[in-house]
Scaffold this active site. Structure first.
Site, PDB file in Angstrom:
ATOM      1  CG  ASP A   1      -2.103   0.882   1.123  1.00 44.88           C
ATOM      2  OD1 ASP A   1      -2.599   1.258   0.018  1.00 44.88           O
ATOM      3  OD2 ASP A   1      -2.845   0.747   2.060  1.00 44.88           O
TER       4      ASP A   1
ATOM      5  CD  GLU B   1     -11.469   2.278   3.624  1.00 46.18           C
ATOM      6  OE1 GLU B   1     -10.578   2.189   2.917  1.00 46.18           O
ATOM      7  OE2 GLU B   1     -11.601   2.609   4.870  1.00 46.18           O
TER       8      GLU B   1
END
Ligand code: KIV
Length: 278
Positions: A83, A182
């Site tokens: 990430d 998300e």
């Protein structure tokens, strides 16, 4: 053989749901890999659940690389995604390439994830052209928490919903191999999932995404500061750890640990000899 981005895309074509999880260390990654989790994300959630920061914003490239290496060492099959931390890919394409390359070359990851839609599409395209698989991330993008004004659901209004849809299309066109959604309302995630050919991976985005991702510390009940609405605790390891610690402390205090089982023996005559010399 490691799972490839082609395998992940094929899972969507076959209608096979994709379980993805985060990991930050060797032992956990090994358990996930053995359990058959196809994608392991070394998330920048590391900052909150492992390093104790208030948000993901302070996380550095060096911290991410350190943990990515450990996760990669614990895996044989899973596709490991690193990430990219705050401001390591917005400043220039050069920075994005340089930092993404570190995840692949130093960290040993097979892909990177970055937050943002249309405005990062050109960066995604360049990374993909240079041979670095990219996972997109739209909806609630925690690295923009201050701009967003908190951790909230994104996409309830017509305007923002339309923007998320075009963000997903832009990432798909730029070559992202999958897209994390998300905190997106479930009906919007369903529409996005139907409209893009690459897998969507939801977190707080309903059941119709092609896959789901959870933070391992939430799933195992290890992170106790708060439990996000989208998380389900499949275990309560914090409680189990507290119980084990209380037992250990009380046994040490009472002299019940260690026993002969945890101790090493030696030739008693040597001790006798030592005790009687000098
Ligand atoms: O950092 C992270 O763990 C993530 C997931 C929540 C998708 O970005």
């Amino acid at each position: 053989m490691r799972i490839t981005i082609g395998d992940i895309k094929d899972m969507k074509k076959r209608g096979e749901k994709i379980p993805m999880l985060t990991a930050y260390d060797y032992s956990t990654a090994k358990l996930l890999d053995e359990a058959g989790v196809p994608i392991i994300l070394v998330g920048d959630s590391l900052g909150m659940v492992i390093l104790g920061y208030e948000s993901t914003i302070p996380v550095t490239m060096d911290e991410m690389i350190h943990h990515t290496k450990a996760v990669v060492r614990g895996t044989r099959r899973a596709l490991v995604v690193g990430d990219m931390p705050f401001m390591t890919y917005y400043t220039s394409t050069y920075d994005a390439l340089k930092n993404a390359a570190r995840f692949i070359q130093e960290g040993g990851a097979q892909a990177v994830k970055l937050e943002g839609g249309e405005f990062v599409a050109e960066t995604v395209r360049r990374l993909v052209e240079c041979g670095i698989p990219v996972q997109g991330h739209i909806g609630l993008t925690p690295q923009s928490v201050h701009q967003l004004g908190g951790y909230k659901v994104i996409g309830k209004s017509r305007e923002v919903a339309a923007r998320l849809l075009s963000d997903a299309k832009a990432l798909e066109e730029a070559g992202a191999f999958s897209i994390v959604l998300e905190s997106v309302p479930a009906p919007l995630s369903k529409l996005i999932t139907e409209r893009v050919s690459v897998p969507t991976i939801g977190i707080g985005a309903g059941k119709d995404c092609d896959g789901q991702v959870q933070v391992i510390s939430d799933l195992l009940g290890l992170f106790t500061d708060f439990v996000p609405k989208h998380a389900k605790q499949y275990a309560r390891l914090a409680e189990e750890i507290r119980r084990a610690l209380a037992e250990y402390i009380s046994e040490v205090r009472a002299g019940g640990f260690p026993t002969a089982k945890q101790s090493y023996t030696m030739d008693e005559s040597i001790i006798e000899e030592l005790a009687h010399s000098s």
